[in-house]
Design an enzyme around this catalytic site. Structure first.
Site, PDB file in Angstrom:
ATOM      1  N   ASP A  78      36.171  39.291  44.406  1.00 51.68           N
ATOM      2  CA  ASP A  78      35.880  38.235  44.664  1.00 51.68           C
ATOM      3  C   ASP A  78      36.139  36.732  43.610  1.00 51.68           C
ATOM      4  O   ASP A  78      36.475  36.939  42.425  1.00 51.68           O
ATOM      5  CB  ASP A  78      35.485  37.690  45.405  1.00 51.68           C
ATOM      6  CG  ASP A  78      35.730  36.551  46.435  1.00 51.68           C
ATOM      7  OD1 ASP A  78      36.571  36.753  47.112  1.00 51.68           O
ATOM      8  OD2 ASP A  78      35.210  35.605  46.488  1.00 51.68           O
ATOM      9  N   HIS A 125      38.851  43.270  51.968  1.00 53.60           N
ATOM     10  CA  HIS A 125      38.665  43.002  50.860  1.00 53.60           C
ATOM     11  C   HIS A 125      36.816  43.570  50.331  1.00 53.60           C
ATOM     12  O   HIS A 125      36.811  43.031  49.543  1.00 53.60           O
ATOM     13  CB  HIS A 125      38.260  41.146  51.554  1.00 53.60           C
ATOM     14  CG  HIS A 125      37.788  40.653  50.208  1.00 53.60           C
ATOM     15  ND1 HIS A 125      39.046  40.179  49.627  1.00 53.60           N
ATOM     16  CD2 HIS A 125      36.691  38.802  50.444  1.00 53.60           C
ATOM     17  CE1 HIS A 125      37.754  38.852  48.671  1.00 53.60           C
ATOM     18  NE2 HIS A 125      36.784  38.932  49.083  1.00 53.60           N
TER      19      HIS A 125
END
Length: 314
Positions: free
Chosen positions: A108, A290
């Site tokens: 991320d 994610h």
């Protein structure tokens, strides 16, 4: 499930004008450093499943809480969170341990920092492994400006920049609820709603999908953010256009061998042009959302270790 007591104990290390809370393991493997860089709103603890596997494979694992997170310094100036400062912290961390270079792993926002570090300090990075966020091409227009035009003012990147302090306060008021609702997997598809999605998420009574982590694991994050608040970490977003300017004159091509791990159900978009900017990249896709290394820890470890083994054999 992981017992939080098994995570390495931290040390506060002075680097680059701040102190970083650093968790490390495998010092007996000195000479083979691997630095793991978390994303938002994460913590060094997000690498809990990777550290033992990397140490067993002969690596010295170095896992910082980056500036703005955990017990690391939280400077008040927004510009203290730009890519020069964030990458400078990692370079200084290598200096602290006496390493010329290391393999860097990012998830991320951590991936954004690792890509940026590799552009700004190429001699300090020998291999790149990034999860979720591919290399971001530097287009004609600064990133936030571009997002605002395409995605509107309620998109969280834009909102964080245009309405400073608003989201930070909502997350701080609802820390447990926000993190509990955010760290989910196998969420049912839903229609986009008007308004600022993350603020709505922080206020939602009921989480969707299944939890990514156990209650005791989630408690580590909740406790860290209750203590630090969210402003330092959100300040990373408030430097996106500044980063766009700071990266104007660097060679945009990453020459290092790279592994890019995507989650098939991640909302972060894949890059169509990854190989143009990262010619020595290999891509792996896992069937997850994610929070890749936490949703599929074994598969993530296998992908990383097999790739590292092949690189070492070359």
């Amino acid at each position: 499930m992981f017992n939080p007591a098994d995570f390495p104990k931290p040390a506060l290390i002075p680097v680059n004008g701040v102190e970083l809370e650093v968790f490390e393991a495998g010092r007996e493997n000195a000479g083979k450093p691997i630095v793991l860089c978390h994303g938002w709103p994460e913590h060094a603890f997000s690498w809990r499943y990777q550290v033992p596997a990397l140490v067993a494979a002969g690596y010295h694992a170095i896992v910082p809480n980056q500036r703005g997170y955990g017990n690391s310094s939280r400077p008040t100036e927004v510009t203290d969170y730009d890519i020069e400062h964030l990458s400078g912290d990692l370079v200084a961390l290598l200096d602290h341990y006496g390493y010329e270079d290391a393999t860097f792993v990012g998830h991320d926002w951590g991936a954004f920092v690792v890509w940026g570090l590799t552009l700004l300090h190429p001699s300090r990075v020998n291999k790149v492994i990034n999860l979720s966020l591919p290399y971001q091409e530097r287009g004609e227009v600064p990133w936030i400006e571009f997002m605002e035009a395409v995605l509107g003012g309620d998109f969280y990147f834009v909102h964080f920049n245009r309405q400073p302090g608003v989201a930070d306060a909502v997350f701080a008021e609802n820390t447990f609820q926000f993190l509990r609702n955010l760290y989910r997997k196998n969420e049912p598809p839903r229609e986009p709603q008007p308004g600022m999605a993350l603020i709505d998420l922080a206020r939602a009574e009921t989480p969707l999908g299944e939890p990514v982590m156990s209650d005791s694991e989630l408690a580590v994050l909740v406790s860290a953010f209750e203590s630090s608040g969210f402003t330092g970490s959100i300040n990373w977003y408030r430097n996106l256009d500044r980063n766009w300017h700071l990266l104007a004159d660097v060679d945009p091509i990453i020459q290092q061998p790279a592994l890019m791990i995507y989650g098939d159900r991640d909302v972060v978009a894949r890059s169509e042009k990854l190989a143009e900017f990262v010619p020595n990249v290999e891509v792996v896709s896992l069937d997850c959302g994610h929070w890749i290394q936490e949703e599929m820890p074994e598969e993530t470890n296998q992908a990383i270790l097999k790739w590292l083994e092949r690189q070492d054999a070359m």
